[in-house]
Design an enzyme around this catalytic site. Structure first.
Site, PDB file in Angstrom:
ATOM      1  CG  HIS A 129      -0.434   0.112   2.528  1.00 28.68           C
ATOM      2  ND1 HIS A 129       0.392  -0.827   3.091  1.00 28.68           N
ATOM      3  CD2 HIS A 129      -0.563   1.100   3.461  1.00 28.68           C
ATOM      4  CE1 HIS A 129       0.727  -0.443   4.315  1.00 28.68           C
ATOM      5  NE2 HIS A 129       0.175   0.721   4.562  1.00 28.68           N
ATOM      6  CG  HIS A 183       0.017   4.441   4.618  1.00 36.04           C
ATOM      7  ND1 HIS A 183      -0.724   3.670   5.484  1.00 36.04           N
ATOM      8  CD2 HIS A 183      -0.820   5.407   4.149  1.00 36.04           C
ATOM      9  CE1 HIS A 183      -1.964   4.150   5.547  1.00 36.04           C
ATOM     10  NE2 HIS A 183      -2.046   5.196   4.746  1.00 36.04           N
ATOM     11  CG  ASP A 199       4.807   3.105   7.349  1.00 35.31           C
ATOM     12  OD1 ASP A 199       3.875   3.595   6.685  1.00 35.31           O
ATOM     13  OD2 ASP A 199       4.648   2.153   8.143  1.00 35.31           O
ATOM     14  CG  HIS A 200       4.129   0.195   4.214  1.00 36.68           C
ATOM     15  ND1 HIS A 200       4.038  -1.113   4.615  1.00 36.68           N
ATOM     16  CD2 HIS A 200       3.711   0.950   5.262  1.00 36.68           C
ATOM     17  CE1 HIS A 200       3.554  -1.152   5.856  1.00 36.68           C
ATOM     18  NE2 HIS A 200       3.342   0.096   6.266  1.00 36.68           N
ATOM     19  CG  HIS A 225      -3.996   0.259   6.743  1.00 34.94           C
ATOM     20  ND1 HIS A 225      -3.924   0.857   7.980  1.00 34.94           N
ATOM     21  CD2 HIS A 225      -2.842   0.583   6.098  1.00 34.94           C
ATOM     22  CE1 HIS A 225      -2.761   1.518   8.072  1.00 34.94           C
ATOM     23  NE2 HIS A 225      -2.096   1.364   6.940  1.00 34.94           N
ATOM     24  CG  ASP A 275       0.657  -1.118   7.765  1.00 34.10           C
ATOM     25  OD1 ASP A 275       1.581  -1.914   8.017  1.00 34.10           O
ATOM     26  OD2 ASP A 275       0.821   0.114   7.704  1.00 34.10           O
ATOM     27  CG  HIS A 278       3.925  -1.586  11.472  1.00 36.80           C
ATOM     28  ND1 HIS A 278       4.710  -0.476  11.675  1.00 36.80           N
ATOM     29  CD2 HIS A 278       3.218  -1.334  10.343  1.00 36.80           C
ATOM     30  CE1 HIS A 278       4.474   0.418  10.724  1.00 36.80           C
ATOM     31  NE2 HIS A 278       3.571  -0.090   9.890  1.00 36.80           N
TER      32      HIS A 278
HETATM   33 FE    FE Z   1       2.738   0.916   8.102  1.00 33.73          FE
HETATM   34 ZN    ZN Z   2       0.011   1.761   6.501  1.00 34.47          ZN
END
Ligand code: FE
Ligand code: ZN
Length: 255
Positions: free
Chosen positions: A52, A54, A56-57, A112, A129, A167
């Protein structure tokens, strides 16, 4: 094939699938830990899988793409730059990893985010996530009904599937799980196991689908004890599965 959860930021894992000296990287939120790992073990990066959009990905994507020119596969979403192939529900992908060919099936798992996908194959679930050990992602874009349906599909995968979440949230998720189900012995046992793992500096992942069915309240919304706990929290007489999920998700947000 070897799988390694590489730590990134404070609690992300970038999963690396390794066969010989070739590898696939999943959700590289940052590039530096991946570049260091590839250099240390002399690995060639063949492909990147994205779940996805985001940061942090995908944050490490541009740098890794520039340096190694891998195939980059992810969901069709303009918020994810630089894909060489976009994939959607039930698509099948084949990755040539040296001598070995890896096969994955794509699942659309909205909740998410709306374009979130998961990859299932080779006994692994790469779920970003969406599904966490003993928990699930926050609903930033999707509805409770969508996320519940997504989790149901993932929960229907074989019990021994290794669940590779993005995570390290397991222990805090388990504290919530135990509040929902104080008398669930599988949760007590998993807490002890995960505390020992974390104390030794080890990840609590991968989990398994079987373990998640025993300990993850978000996969247990059909259980009467979980429904009763959610109903009590929300001061309602009774709840159905999706309503139970919605109550649990909101409860967890403020837990
Ligand atoms: Fe994340
Ligand atoms: Zn995420």
């Amino acid at each position: 094939m070897k799988i390694v959860p590489l730590s990134a930021f404070s609690d992300n894992y970038i999963w690396i699938l390794i066969e010989g000296n070739r590898c696939v990287v999943v959700d590289p939120g940052e590039s530096a830990p991946v570049e260091d790992f590839l250099a240390e073990y002399g690995l060639t990066l063949d492909a990147i899988l994205i779940t996805h959009h985001h940061a942090d990905h995908i944050g490490g994507l541009p740098a890794l793409a520039r340096r190694y020119a891998p195939r980059v596969i992810g969901p069709d979403d303009p918020r994810i730059p630089g894909l060489s192939q976009s994939v959607g529900d039930q698509d099948r992908i084949t990755l040539e990893l040296g001598q070995r060919t890896l096969h994955f099936e794509v699942f659309a798992v909205p909740g998410h985010t709306l374009s979130h996908i998961a990859y299932f194959g080779e006994g692994l679930l790469l779920c970003g996530d969406t599904l966490f050990s003993a928990g699930c992602g926050r609903l930033f874009e999707g509805s409770p009904a969508q996320m519940h349906a997504s989790l149901k599909r993932l929960g229907a995968l074989p019990d021994d599937t290794q669940v590779c979440c993005a995570h390290e949230y397991t222990l805090s998720n388990l504290r919530f799980a135990q509040t929902v189900e104080p008398d669930n012995p599988a949760i007590v046992e998993r807490i002890a196991q995960c505390k020992a793992l974390r104390a030794a500096g080890a990840p609590t992942l991968p989990s398994s689908i079987a373990l998640e069915h025993q300990t993850n309240p978000f996969l247990r919304c059909a259980e009467s004890v979980v429904q009763a706990s959610a109903a009590k929290h929300a001061r309602r007489v009774s709840t159905d599965e999706v309503e139970t999920f919605a109550i649990l998700r909101e409860w967890k947000n403020v837990f």
